[in-house]
Design a protein around this motif. Structure first.
Motif, PDB file in Angstrom:
ATOM      1  N   PHE A  92     -33.081  -0.176  38.093  1.00 20.79           N
ATOM      2  CA  PHE A  92     -33.422   1.028  38.287  1.00 20.79           C
ATOM      3  C   PHE A  92     -33.140   1.847  37.007  1.00 20.79           C
ATOM      4  N   THR A  93     -34.146   2.942  36.508  1.00 21.55           N
ATOM      5  CA  THR A  93     -33.414   3.996  35.448  1.00 21.55           C
ATOM      6  C   THR A  93     -33.606   4.983  36.304  1.00 21.55           C
ATOM      7  N   ILE A  94     -32.776   6.018  36.228  1.00 20.17           N
ATOM      8  CA  ILE A  94     -32.757   7.270  37.129  1.00 20.17           C
ATOM      9  C   ILE A  94     -32.288   8.322  36.288  1.00 20.17           C
ATOM     10  N   ALA A  95     -33.156   9.267  35.898  1.00 20.46           N
ATOM     11  CA  ALA A  95     -32.617  10.540  35.119  1.00 20.46           C
ATOM     12  C   ALA A  95     -32.191  11.783  36.017  1.00 20.46           C
ATOM     13  N   LEU A  96     -31.109  12.137  35.556  1.00 23.38           N
ATOM     14  CA  LEU A  96     -30.768  13.622  36.228  1.00 23.38           C
ATOM     15  C   LEU A  96     -30.847  14.502  35.253  1.00 23.38           C
ATOM     16  N   TRP A  97     -31.819  15.367  35.529  1.00 22.76           N
ATOM     17  CA  TRP A  97     -32.041  16.339  34.348  1.00 22.76           C
ATOM     18  C   TRP A  97     -30.974  17.805  34.987  1.00 22.76           C
ATOM     19  N   ASN A  98     -30.425  18.413  33.699  1.00 22.78           N
ATOM     20  CA  ASN A  98     -29.793  19.669  34.293  1.00 22.78           C
ATOM     21  C   ASN A  98     -28.686  19.655  35.321  1.00 22.78           C
ATOM     22  N   VAL A  99     -28.318  18.595  35.405  1.00 24.27           N
ATOM     23  CA  VAL A  99     -27.033  18.209  36.555  1.00 24.27           C
ATOM     24  C   VAL A  99     -25.635  18.821  36.194  1.00 24.27           C
ATOM     25  N   PRO A 100     -24.994  19.361  36.908  1.00 21.01           N
ATOM     26  CA  PRO A 100     -23.824  19.904  36.600  1.00 21.01           C
ATOM     27  C   PRO A 100     -22.856  18.811  35.844  1.00 21.01           C
ATOM     28  N   TYR A 101     -22.283  19.334  34.863  1.00 20.35           N
ATOM     29  CA  TYR A 101     -21.519  18.585  33.927  1.00 20.35           C
ATOM     30  C   TYR A 101     -20.190  17.612  34.941  1.00 20.35           C
ATOM     31  N   PHE A 102     -19.722  18.354  35.785  1.00 21.73           N
ATOM     32  CA  PHE A 102     -18.688  17.887  36.540  1.00 21.73           C
ATOM     33  C   PHE A 102     -19.234  16.695  37.781  1.00 21.73           C
ATOM     34  N   VAL A 103     -20.516  16.806  38.083  1.00 23.70           N
ATOM     35  CA  VAL A 103     -21.091  15.642  38.694  1.00 23.70           C
ATOM     36  C   VAL A 103     -21.414  14.541  37.858  1.00 23.70           C
ATOM     37  N   SER A 104     -21.724  14.913  36.583  1.00 22.65           N
ATOM     38  CA  SER A 104     -21.664  13.663  35.827  1.00 22.65           C
ATOM     39  C   SER A 104     -20.638  12.927  35.469  1.00 22.65           C
ATOM     40  N   VAL A 105     -19.364  13.705  35.485  1.00 25.47           N
ATOM     41  CA  VAL A 105     -18.119  13.078  35.216  1.00 25.47           C
ATOM     42  C   VAL A 105     -17.989  12.194  36.551  1.00 25.47           C
ATOM     43  N   HIS A 106     -18.112  12.771  37.577  1.00 29.40           N
ATOM     44  CA  HIS A 106     -17.992  11.863  39.088  1.00 29.40           C
ATOM     45  C   HIS A 106     -18.744  10.493  38.926  1.00 29.40           C
ATOM     46  N   LEU A 107     -19.996  10.671  38.519  1.00 32.41           N
ATOM     47  CA  LEU A 107     -20.867   9.683  38.421  1.00 32.41           C
ATOM     48  C   LEU A 107     -20.440   8.550  37.393  1.00 32.41           C
ATOM     49  N   VAL A 108     -20.037   8.835  36.331  1.00 27.06           N
ATOM     50  CA  VAL A 108     -19.576   7.722  35.087  1.00 27.06           C
ATOM     51  C   VAL A 108     -18.254   6.927  35.606  1.00 27.06           C
ATOM     52  N   ARG A 109     -17.540   7.402  36.950  1.00 27.07           N
ATOM     53  CA  ARG A 109     -16.616   6.624  37.083  1.00 27.07           C
ATOM     54  C   ARG A 109     -17.052   5.257  37.570  1.00 27.07           C
ATOM     55  N   HIS A 110     -18.501   5.282  38.065  1.00 28.82           N
ATOM     56  CA  HIS A 110     -19.000   3.986  38.463  1.00 28.82           C
ATOM     57  C   HIS A 110     -19.428   3.140  37.044  1.00 28.82           C
ATOM     58  N   LYS A 111     -18.795   1.957  37.000  1.00 25.69           N
ATOM     59  CA  LYS A 111     -18.767   1.374  35.721  1.00 25.69           C
ATOM     60  C   LYS A 111     -19.554  -0.284  35.845  1.00 25.69           C
ATOM     61  N   PHE A 112     -19.563  -0.653  36.819  1.00 29.43           N
ATOM     62  CA  PHE A 112     -20.061  -2.064  36.935  1.00 29.43           C
ATOM     63  C   PHE A 112     -21.487  -2.235  37.496  1.00 29.43           C
ATOM     64  N   GLY A 113     -22.350  -2.848  36.534  1.00 31.25           N
ATOM     65  CA  GLY A 113     -23.716  -3.033  36.707  1.00 31.25           C
ATOM     66  C   GLY A 113     -24.569  -1.573  36.606  1.00 31.25           C
ATOM     67  N   VAL A 114     -23.855  -0.826  35.972  1.00 31.01           N
ATOM     68  CA  VAL A 114     -24.549   0.367  35.386  1.00 31.01           C
ATOM     69  C   VAL A 114     -24.056   1.027  34.100  1.00 31.01           C
ATOM     70  N   GLU A 115     -25.155   1.471  33.051  1.00 29.97           N
ATOM     71  CA  GLU A 115     -24.804   2.112  32.100  1.00 29.97           C
ATOM     72  C   GLU A 115     -25.404   3.737  32.050  1.00 29.97           C
ATOM     73  N   HIS A 116     -24.351   4.383  31.532  1.00 28.45           N
ATOM     74  CA  HIS A 116     -24.672   5.865  31.843  1.00 28.45           C
ATOM     75  C   HIS A 116     -25.023   6.439  30.217  1.00 28.45           C
ATOM     76  N   TYR A 117     -25.970   7.361  30.261  1.00 30.62           N
ATOM     77  CA  TYR A 117     -26.331   7.959  28.966  1.00 30.62           C
ATOM     78  C   TYR A 117     -26.420   9.504  29.111  1.00 30.62           C
ATOM     79  N   VAL A 118     -25.318  10.087  28.651  1.00 33.49           N
ATOM     80  CA  VAL A 118     -25.166  11.513  28.910  1.00 33.49           C
ATOM     81  C   VAL A 118     -25.164  12.233  27.578  1.00 33.49           C
ATOM     82  N   LYS A 119     -26.071  13.613  27.640  1.00 34.68           N
ATOM     83  CA  LYS A 119     -26.088  14.426  26.659  1.00 34.68           C
ATOM     84  C   LYS A 119     -24.823  14.783  25.959  1.00 34.68           C
TER      85      LYS A 119
END
Length: 217
Positions: A92-119
């Protein structure tokens, strides 16, 4: 949908779940999200028939077969439930547009089987003053197993409320693309048959009681 998602609308042509003017209203400090712009969850890529055919082929290779075929829905459900390795080839490729920064920080804690690309903020000369709830764009490229693992933690009622509602929006968008995933994107207590957090929020117990009432009616 939970409070804060009463203005969601889904555009099936674009596979996009839109958040309307209500925004993420968790206390007043998030009210400005509805004013500054909408939060969107967009599923850019999800497993198609070719991906599922390849998945079945890889599973059959381990059994000595080289036959290609489109798997049935029953087989797909069994594969997802078993969590065998071919499930990790479904991407899957899932985009979160205009998501709160702290939510992005929570999600990047997940690191197995996923790559994160954050502005990035590195081009911002005043980045030290950026608020934790400032909107960012966050794209995740992940396999099905990673998506299920993420859902188990972020759909938990002990998760941050805004992060949890973001994960609910991710689930809704993914299931709008293919409803087969609905039964497999659940909080950890549903997956494990009980709560293993330090303290229970009571959700699983309430869920069992509700099912018992349904059986008795």
């Amino acid at each position: 949908m939970n409070q804060g998602y009463n203005s969601i609308r889904f555009d099936s042509d674009r596979r996009r779940l839109r958040q309307g003017q209500v925004g993420f209203r968790v206390k007043d400090r998030f009210a400005r999200y509805g004013e500054e712009g909408s939060v969107e969850v967009e599923v850019i890529r999800y497993p198609n028939e070719g991906d599922w055919t390849r998945c079945l082929f890889l599973a059959r290779i381990t059994q000595g077969s080289e036959k290609f075929a489109v798997p049935s829905e029953s087989w797909r459900r069994k594969l997802i439930a078993s969590e065998h390795s071919p499930a990790r080839t479904l991407m899957f490729t899932i985009a979160l547009w205009n998501v709160p920064y702290f939510v992005s920080v929570h999600l990047v804690r997940h690191k197995f089987g996923v790559e994160h690309y954050v502005k990035s903020q590195r081009s911002n000369p005043d980045r030290a003053s950026v608020r934790q709830d400032a909107p960012v764009n966050h794209v995740m490229d992940l396999n099905l197993q990673a998506l299920m693992n993420m859902a188990r933690k972020r759909l938990c009622f002990h998760a941050d409320p805004v992060t949890r509602r973001t994960m609910e929006a991710v689930k809704a968008a993914v299931c709008a693309c293919d409803p087969i995933y609905r039964d497999f994107l659940n909080p950890d207590c549903v997956y494990r048959g009980g709560c293993y957090e330090f303290t229970s929020c009571g959700y699983y117990e309430r869920r069992l009681a509700e099912k018992a009432r349904e059986r008795g009616s």
